[in-house]
Design a protein around this motif. Structure first.
Motif, PDB file in Angstrom:
ATOM      1  N   TRP A 165      -6.262  48.696  33.025  1.00  0.00           N
ATOM      2  CA  TRP A 165      -6.788  47.975  31.871  1.00  0.00           C
ATOM      3  C   TRP A 165      -6.209  46.580  31.628  1.00  0.00           C
ATOM      4  CZ3 TRP A 165     -11.264  49.394  31.018  1.00  0.00           C
ATOM      5  CH2 TRP A 165     -11.650  50.729  30.948  1.00  0.00           C
ATOM      6  N   PRO A 166      -4.915  46.320  31.847  1.00  0.00           N
ATOM      7  CA  PRO A 166      -4.398  44.983  31.526  1.00  0.00           C
ATOM      8  C   PRO A 166      -5.170  43.827  32.151  1.00  0.00           C
ATOM      9  CG  PRO A 166      -2.586  46.479  31.856  1.00  0.00           C
ATOM     10  CD  PRO A 166      -3.820  47.243  32.209  1.00  0.00           C
ATOM     11  N   ALA A 167      -5.521  43.941  33.435  1.00  0.00           N
ATOM     12  CA  ALA A 167      -6.265  42.857  34.084  1.00  0.00           C
ATOM     13  C   ALA A 167      -7.658  42.706  33.494  1.00  0.00           C
ATOM     14  CB  ALA A 167      -6.353  43.112  35.591  1.00  0.00           C
ATOM     15  N   ILE A 168      -8.298  43.840  33.172  1.00  0.00           N
ATOM     16  CA  ILE A 168      -9.629  43.789  32.563  1.00  0.00           C
ATOM     17  C   ILE A 168      -9.557  43.152  31.183  1.00  0.00           C
ATOM     18  CG2 ILE A 168     -11.525  45.201  31.652  1.00  0.00           C
ATOM     19  CD1 ILE A 168     -10.909  47.235  33.878  1.00  0.00           C
ATOM     20  N   ILE A 169      -8.600  43.585  30.382  1.00  0.00           N
ATOM     21  CA  ILE A 169      -8.459  43.048  29.024  1.00  0.00           C
ATOM     22  C   ILE A 169      -8.130  41.558  29.074  1.00  0.00           C
ATOM     23  CG2 ILE A 169      -7.070  43.171  26.910  1.00  0.00           C
ATOM     24  CD1 ILE A 169      -6.817  46.204  27.445  1.00  0.00           C
ATOM     25  N   LYS A 170      -7.279  41.164  30.019  1.00  0.00           N
ATOM     26  CA  LYS A 170      -6.953  39.741  30.170  1.00  0.00           C
ATOM     27  C   LYS A 170      -8.210  38.945  30.505  1.00  0.00           C
ATOM     28  CE  LYS A 170      -4.259  36.145  30.504  1.00  0.00           C
ATOM     29  NZ  LYS A 170      -3.526  35.585  29.345  1.00  0.00           N
ATOM     30  N   SER A 171      -9.101  39.491  31.315  1.00  0.00           N
ATOM     31  CA  SER A 171     -10.345  38.796  31.664  1.00  0.00           C
ATOM     32  C   SER A 171     -11.205  38.557  30.423  1.00  0.00           C
ATOM     33  CB  SER A 171     -11.135  39.616  32.693  1.00  0.00           C
ATOM     34  OG  SER A 171     -10.430  39.742  33.889  1.00  0.00           O
ATOM     35  N   TYR A 172     -11.315  39.560  29.563  1.00  0.00           N
ATOM     36  CA  TYR A 172     -12.073  39.402  28.319  1.00  0.00           C
ATOM     37  C   TYR A 172     -11.396  38.395  27.394  1.00  0.00           C
ATOM     38  CZ  TYR A 172     -15.436  43.186  29.057  1.00  0.00           C
ATOM     39  OH  TYR A 172     -16.472  43.968  29.525  1.00  0.00           O
ATOM     40  N   GLN A 173     -10.085  38.450  27.317  1.00  0.00           N
ATOM     41  CA  GLN A 173      -9.347  37.516  26.473  1.00  0.00           C
ATOM     42  C   GLN A 173      -9.593  36.070  26.904  1.00  0.00           C
ATOM     43  OE1 GLN A 173      -5.021  37.284  26.963  1.00  0.00           O
ATOM     44  NE2 GLN A 173      -4.800  37.558  24.755  1.00  0.00           N
ATOM     45  N   ARG A 174      -9.490  35.810  28.196  1.00  0.00           N
ATOM     46  CA  ARG A 174      -9.692  34.451  28.714  1.00  0.00           C
ATOM     47  C   ARG A 174     -11.130  34.001  28.500  1.00  0.00           C
ATOM     48  NH1 ARG A 174      -9.283  34.143  34.032  1.00  0.00           N
ATOM     49  NH2 ARG A 174      -8.323  32.099  34.235  1.00  0.00           N
ATOM     50  N   PHE A 175     -12.077  34.903  28.716  1.00  0.00           N
ATOM     51  CA  PHE A 175     -13.487  34.573  28.529  1.00  0.00           C
ATOM     52  C   PHE A 175     -13.784  34.195  27.078  1.00  0.00           C
ATOM     53  CE2 PHE A 175     -17.501  36.462  26.926  1.00  0.00           C
ATOM     54  CZ  PHE A 175     -18.391  35.546  27.473  1.00  0.00           C
ATOM     55  N   LEU A 176     -13.337  35.001  26.133  1.00  0.00           N
ATOM     56  CA  LEU A 176     -13.628  34.745  24.724  1.00  0.00           C
ATOM     57  C   LEU A 176     -12.960  33.464  24.233  1.00  0.00           C
ATOM     58  CD1 LEU A 176     -13.397  38.353  23.268  1.00  0.00           C
ATOM     59  CD2 LEU A 176     -15.466  36.977  23.566  1.00  0.00           C
ATOM     60  N   GLN A 177     -11.730  33.228  24.685  1.00  0.00           N
ATOM     61  CA  GLN A 177     -11.041  32.007  24.270  1.00  0.00           C
ATOM     62  C   GLN A 177     -11.732  30.757  24.806  1.00  0.00           C
ATOM     63  OE1 GLN A 177      -7.131  33.149  25.685  1.00  0.00           O
ATOM     64  NE2 GLN A 177      -6.410  33.536  23.595  1.00  0.00           N
ATOM     65  N   ALA A 178     -12.335  30.869  25.979  1.00  0.00           N
ATOM     66  CA  ALA A 178     -13.069  29.735  26.551  1.00  0.00           C
ATOM     67  C   ALA A 178     -14.454  29.586  25.933  1.00  0.00           C
ATOM     68  CB  ALA A 178     -13.188  29.913  28.068  1.00  0.00           C
ATOM     69  N   GLN A 179     -15.107  30.709  25.639  1.00  0.00           N
ATOM     70  CA  GLN A 179     -16.468  30.704  25.110  1.00  0.00           C
ATOM     71  C   GLN A 179     -16.511  30.279  23.646  1.00  0.00           C
ATOM     72  OE1 GLN A 179     -18.951  31.388  27.097  1.00  0.00           O
ATOM     73  NE2 GLN A 179     -20.741  31.651  25.763  1.00  0.00           N
ATOM     74  N   TYR A 183      -2.432  47.824  24.945  1.00  0.00           N
ATOM     75  CA  TYR A 183      -2.631  48.643  26.136  1.00  0.00           C
ATOM     76  C   TYR A 183      -4.093  48.945  26.420  1.00  0.00           C
ATOM     77  CZ  TYR A 183       2.291  49.659  26.993  1.00  0.00           C
ATOM     78  OH  TYR A 183       3.620  49.567  27.319  1.00  0.00           O
ATOM     79  N   THR A 184      -4.890  49.227  25.385  1.00  0.00           N
ATOM     80  CA  THR A 184      -6.280  49.629  25.614  1.00  0.00           C
ATOM     81  C   THR A 184      -7.266  48.916  24.692  1.00  0.00           C
ATOM     82  OG1 THR A 184      -6.053  51.483  24.057  1.00  0.00           O
ATOM     83  CG2 THR A 184      -5.597  51.943  26.385  1.00  0.00           C
ATOM     84  N   SER A 185      -6.843  47.838  24.055  1.00  0.00           N
ATOM     85  CA  SER A 185      -7.738  47.164  23.115  1.00  0.00           C
ATOM     86  C   SER A 185      -7.429  45.679  23.035  1.00  0.00           C
ATOM     87  CB  SER A 185      -7.616  47.789  21.717  1.00  0.00           C
ATOM     88  OG  SER A 185      -6.321  47.572  21.182  1.00  0.00           O
ATOM     89  N   LEU A 186      -8.343  44.948  22.398  1.00  0.00           N
ATOM     90  CA  LEU A 186      -8.188  43.512  22.187  1.00  0.00           C
ATOM     91  C   LEU A 186      -8.635  43.179  20.765  1.00  0.00           C
ATOM     92  CD1 LEU A 186      -7.538  40.722  23.508  1.00  0.00           C
ATOM     93  CD2 LEU A 186      -9.966  40.576  24.104  1.00  0.00           C
ATOM     94  N   LEU A 187      -7.701  42.702  19.957  1.00  0.00           N
ATOM     95  CA  LEU A 187      -8.007  42.292  18.588  1.00  0.00           C
ATOM     96  C   LEU A 187      -8.425  40.828  18.596  1.00  0.00           C
ATOM     97  CD1 LEU A 187      -7.948  42.670  15.454  1.00  0.00           C
ATOM     98  CD2 LEU A 187      -5.536  41.977  15.560  1.00  0.00           C
TER      99      LEU A 187
END
Length: 232
Positions: free
Chosen positions: A27-41, A53-57
């Motif tokens: 999960w960490p790599a997947i969550i990091k991908s979403y984090q980077r995407f949202l911050q850029a978008q 560990y399993t979520s992104l606020l």
């Protein structure tokens, strides 16, 4: 998109993306991908993205965007491609396991019927994943400690843990980036600065990164700026 993902509002200006209900090192790599995407978008409308560990606020500005816009962006995100494009950094961190900076090393060894050298070898031979950053600025939770040395926290936390202290708590390990209270079992100290409030990312360790520890002698530790330290 992961099959188990759910996007849930938690206030008028925040939402949580749940990826699963159990911890998994995928999960960490997947969550990091979403984090980077949202911050850029949503550069001007998202104020913060806090990964665990399993979520992104996601904390956003309600006058600039809204729950539905972010939710749709999340659901349409090609996570599989993003994962291939992102690989966390590998950090090799020196650790001094000398008794002067490792007040709990002997106790951990005795608890598991090991020698201190065996504890050091087991702790330093694994590659750990940064699964979350929190508790204190730059504090990275690393998983997963070998079961042979997994050790519960102290029942009563200490009032001060020196900066750089390397600890174990159950199946996690971590380096204290600042002097803070804490209950982890301290088995060494790392002389490398992990948190700098003036640097762009503040924390050297980011979710999805990997960490390898290697043992150094006390004189090497001192030459790198490390100090003998007390815990209270």
């Amino acid at each position: 998109m992961p099959d188990s993902i759910a996007v849930v509002p938690v206030s008028e200006s925040a939402l949580i993306i749940y990826f699963d209900d159990h911890i998994d090192l995928k999960w960490p790599a997947i969550i990091k991908s979403y984090q980077r995407f949202l911050q850029a978008q949503f550069t001007d409308s998202i104020r913060d993205c806090v990964a665990s560990y399993t979520s992104l606020l996601v904390d956003y500005h309600p006058l600039k965007t809204g729950f539905e816009q972010i939710k749709q962006a999340v659901l349409n995100f090609d996570a599989e491609k993003a994962q291939l494009d992102y690989e966390g950094k590998l950090h090799r961190l020196p650790v001094c396991y000398h008794e002067s900076v490792a007040p709990d090393l002997n106790n951990v060894a005795k608890l598991h019927q090991l020698t201190t050298d065996q504890v050091i070898d087991i702790h330093s031979k694994k590659t750990y994943t940064v699964c979350a950053v929190g508790f204190a600025p730059g504090f990275a939770f690393l998983a997963q400690v070998d079961g042979l040395i997994a050790t519960p926290r102290h029942a009563t936390p200490r009032k001060k843990i020196p900066v750089g202290s390397v600890g174990i708590a159950d199946s996690q390990t971590a380096v204290y980036p600042l002097e803070t209270p804490g209950g982890w079992q301290i088995i060494g100290n790392c002389p490398i600065e992990l948190y700098n409030k003036n640097s762009p990312e503040n924390s050297l360790l980011q979710i999805g990164d990997r960490v390898q520890f290697f043992a150094i002698h006390l004189n090497e530790y001192q030459s790198m700026g490390g100090r003998q330290c007390m815990v209270w």
